[in-house]
Structure formats: C-alpha cells, structure tokens
Design an enzyme around this catalytic site. Structure first.
Site, short mmCIF file in Angstrom:
data_model
loop_
_atom_site.label_atom_id
_atom_site.label_comp_id
_atom_site.label_asym_id
_atom_site.label_seq_id
_atom_site.Cartn_x
_atom_site.Cartn_y
_atom_site.Cartn_z
N LYS A 112 1.10 -1.25 0.19
CA LYS A 112 0.11 -0.36 0.30
C LYS A 112 1.18 1.18 -0.02
O LYS A 112 0.26 2.51 -0.28
CB LYS A 112 -1.05 0.10 0.82
CG LYS A 112 -2.12 -0.76 1.07
CD LYS A 112 -2.94 -1.18 2.03
CE LYS A 112 -4.06 -2.34 1.42
NZ LYS A 112 -3.84 -3.56 2.03
C1 PLP Z 1 -4.67 -4.51 1.42
C2 PLP Z 1 -3.96 -5.75 1.07
C3 PLP Z 1 -4.19 -6.81 0.24
C4 PLP Z 1 -5.60 -6.44 -0.44
O1 PLP Z 1 -5.07 -5.67 -2.05
P1 PLP Z 1 -6.11 -5.50 -2.90
O2 PLP Z 1 -5.87 -3.84 -2.98
O3 PLP Z 1 -7.66 -4.83 -1.68
O4 PLP Z 1 -7.27 -6.32 -3.34
C5 PLP Z 1 -3.34 -8.42 0.10
N1 PLP Z 1 -2.24 -8.44 1.28
C6 PLP Z 1 -1.96 -7.37 1.69
C7 PLP Z 1 -0.44 -7.48 2.54
C8 PLP Z 1 -2.54 -5.91 1.98
O5 PLP Z 1 -2.32 -4.99 2.82
#
Ligand code: PLP
Length: 469
Positions: A112
C-alpha cells in the site's frame, strides 16, 4: 484526461478533482474516460529505467493537464526515493520461471506504500496550488491506516484521522500507526469492531456538515490515484522478464480487487499479460464469481491473512463496467440488485470474456501455512500469509510453464507473525532497521466510544493542524 463514473450519472472530472473525490455523486467509482495505450516499441524502450522514471512514463497520461511534467517527475523521485531497496520493487526467483515481486520495501512494509506515499504528495501539491486544506477520515484493520499516515505525515494541507478497532489490531500494526507523531496526525481507537469504524467513515462522507465546509478525502482504493500508482509495477516486473516481447502472468493476493484491477489496466494499456490469477482467502466472493459466475455476499470470516478479509469487493464494479460495454445504467441496476441482498450473475458471454484473462483460487488458513512451510523448505524464502496465498493460487491455476509467473509479494512476513508461527517455520522474525526500535517507541492514540457524534466532534475539534475547524 477526464474521468467518468461507473454508474453514468455523475459529472466527468479532471485528475485534480478525481484525486479529491470519494465516491461519485451517483454512488459509482471513477475510471478514465479513455485508457492510454502504448505501442510495443514504446514499452520496450523503457527497459532498464529506474522505478521512478518508468512511473513517470506510465502515469503521465493520467495526470496530463493537471500536473506539469517537471513537477510530476520531482514528486515521483521523492515518492520512490523513500523505499529501502534500490530496486524499489525487486523480483526474487522462487523456482524456474516463478518469481515474487517484493512490494514490501516501503516505510510500512506492505504494497500500500506504493500508492499512499504518492497520494500524500499529490494531495499536498494540488492543495497548495488551490490554497485549500482537506481532512482524511479512514478506517483500518491494519495495513491501510499505517500506510496512509506515513504517506500524509509531511503534508502541510492535510489532517488525517485513522479509526481502528480498539484492541483488535496486531501490536506491530498498531504501533506502526500510533508511534508517528505530528500535529496533523490523529489515531482514534474505537470501542467497537472494524465494521463499526467503516460505518462511521461512510456516514461521515454521506453528511459532511460537521466539517464546516472543509472537504473530506478518501484514502481507500475507491480513490483512483491509488489504482493508478499500482499499474506501474506490472510494467516494471514484465520489463525485467523479457516483456513486452514475451508475455508474463501474475498471481495477485486480493480482497478489494484494487491491486489486480491495476494489472488488468496494464494489459489494456498494451502490456502483454497472459493470465491474471485472483488469489483469495476464505472470504472468496471474487473466486465464487470467477469460478461459477455468482457474485453473492456471505458472512465474514477472520483469517490469518486479515488484509484480505472482506465480504464485498468495492473495485470489482470497475471491471463490471468494462464487461458491460461501459453501460453505467446496467451497473447501477446490478448494484441495486446486489444492495437488496440478491447477489447476481452476469450474462454468459460477459463472464466468458472475463475468464479469458482471469483464473482464481480460494486458499484456507491450513493451506496458507502449508505453503509458507513448503516455500521456506524449498527456497529459504519466508513468505507472509497474503503472498503465500498468491503462490498457492499460482501453482494451482497456472496455464503455461513457459510463461513467467509473477506473484505479487504484498507484505513483509514480520507484519504477520501469527501465520509464520503456525506454519512452524523455525526462523526468527526481525524488524527491518528503520523499525527496529518500534516496540520501545512512545505511542499516541485517543480511545473513543463507538459513537458517530463523538468521533465527528473530535474531528471538528482537531481538524486544522490540531486546532478546531
Ligand atoms: C490491502 C492488502 C491486500 C489486498 O489488496 P486489494 O487491493 O484490496 O486487493 C493484500 N495483501 C496485503 C498485505 C494488503 O495489505
């Protein structure tokens, strides 16, 4: 570049306005009106570029008209300069033609950071120019909150309030949020669960009168800029593996369909992608759609991969929009049916079209742990539970062994010690250098009751760099 709503009734916006928007006024999500398309020669000429320079080339068409090139370049250089690995997103080989794209070298150790480090800087840039301030109110069960706080901590024009369920996030995740201080940073622990937090955020978007005219901005993946930033690393990985002359496949651990939707866009922009694998945990609404054309809500299960614990996938609407020939009225109808508890299927040929590109698998906690143990034994690599789900799905769903398979490594294993311990891997987890004293740092957080009025009063009391709005 103009952006339109998936439900067809909201006004089109430019990049600047879409950055500051939450949901469209008709309840839809914004998508580019026309996706840029690159030629194979153009993509090939980007081989070997540093991450931030590639990012400039891939994202430039999306911000044209809102941000001059020189400013955008500078923002990108700063954004990806904070990552701790020189390659920003290094590829690590697991097996012949099987790779993990490590997206966890940012400040909060999860993918993220790629989007939220950029979002914070873009917001500040645009707000400075307009002479405005905004407030962010977001809910988190872990990863989003810390990445958003890290991304906004230097913003002059943004106050950020992150709600997390009191005593219900892991200690590492809590400390990654509460140990960052700034007069514009506010952690709120709600005496309730994650859904209570999310409901309060939704209610605050619906009625913003408590903000006295200050605008509220979304940091979850309904914000277009987050999706945009994630398109880049698909190009980056493919270019290192012989693309675009050769096509590449990706397996993506997914919850809200944000990260994998970025892969879908990369392909539509001209990057040869052979296969996209939707890898879910037991919360498998996306797998049930891809395997059986049923999009139906079920109860929420707590799993060892908590960042993918969702009941509905907000960004899936963006794919549905394309599958329905970009007919906003059709999407509004489907979403209405869904809201009334019906769930839905799409027409057979639309579903078949989706399945040309997408495969899927749901992986339970036991299989997740098995995969962590198996990969550690085979390669010495320690995977986090989300990435392990991606590896398992890649191995089960892979269409061709001749095409490189890239699994998105979405988090560092140190963030999820429970799963690593349950997998029985006898390796001590160590925090990276910049977080090594995390457990000794002071924390700052306000505990509030599960009460919308109390939360909104707190925001309006502190929303202007700690002072009242
Ligand atoms: C947010 C997150 C996901 C999922 O991502 P999306 O964009 O909601 O599909 C997967 N793995 C981790 C570690 C995350 O923080």
């Amino acid at each position: 570049m103009r952006y339109i709503s998936t439900r067809g009734q909201a006004p089109a916006l430019n990049f600047e306005d879409v950055l500051l928007a939450g949901l469209a006024t008709d309840g839809g999500l914004y998508v580019p009106e026309n996706l840029p398309r690159f030629t194979q020669e153009e993509i090939a000429s980007w081989a070997g570029l540093p991450y931030h320079e590639l990012a400039f080339r891939v994202m430039r068409p999306f911000v044209t008209g809102s941000i001059p090139d020189a400013d955008f370049k500078k923002i990108l250089e700063e954004t990806y300069g904070v990552f701790s690995h020189n390659a920003v997103a290094p590829l690590r080989q697991l097996n012949g033609n099987e790779w993990v794209l490590e997206l966890f070298h940012g400040p909060t150790l999860a993918f993220k950071d790629f989007a939220l480090q950029l979002l914070g800087r873009l917001l500040d840039y645009v707000l400075e120019k307009r002479g405005e301030r905004v407030v962010i109110v977001g809910a988190t069960s872990g990863d989003t909150g810390s990445a958003a706080i890290e991304g906004c901590k230097h913003c002059e024009n943004v106050d950020i309030f992150i709600l997390h369920p009191h005593n219900r996030v892991s200690e590492v995740q809590r400390r990654q949020m509460t140990t960052i201080f700034g007069e514009n940073i506010h952690n709120i622990a709600i005496e309730g669960n994650f859904d209570d937090c999310q409901e309060m955020v939704k209610a605050s978007f619906a009625d913003q009168s408590f903000l006295k005219g200050t605008r509220l901005v979304a940091v979850n993946s309904i914000n277009w800029a987050r999706i945009m930033a994630q398109i880049v690393y698909y190009f980056y990985a493919a270019l290192q593996l012989g693309g675009p002359a050769r096509s590449v496949s990706f397996s993506v651990p997914t919850g809200n369909f944000g990260d994998i939707f970025a892969g879908y866009l990369a392909r539509n922009m001209g990057l040869p992608i052979n296969q996209l694998i939707v890898a879910t945990n037991r919360n498998d609404i996306l797998h049930r759609f891809m395997s059986g054309n049923q999009y139906v809500k079920e109860t929420l299960h707590a799993t060892l991969s908590p960042s993918m614990d969702i009941m509905v996938s907000s960004n899936f609407e963006r794919l549905l929009f394309d599958l329905h020939g970009r007919n906003g009225a059709a999407i509004a109808g489907l979403m209405d049916t869904f809201k009334q508890g019906g769930g839905f299927s799409v027409e057979q040929e639309r579903w078949t079209e989706a399945r040309k590109l997408f495969d899927s698998l749901a992986v339970d906690d036991a299989q997740t742990c098995e995969t962590i143990a198996e990969v550690f034994e085979q390669t010495g690599e320690l995977l986090d539970p989300h990435t392990a789900i991606g590896v398992k799905a890649a191995r089960e769903c892979r269409r061709s062994l001749d095409i490189p398979m890239v699994i998105l490594g979405t988090a560092h294993p140190v963030k999820f010690p429970d799963a690593v311990e349950k997998a029985g891997v006898g390796k001590a987890l160590e925090l990276p250098a910049h977080l090594s004293d995390l457990f000794e740092r002071d924390e700052r957080c306000t505990v509030l009751p599960n009460d919308l009025k109390a939360v909104q009063a707190f925001v309006s009391q502190h929303g202007n760099r700690g002072k009242p709005l």
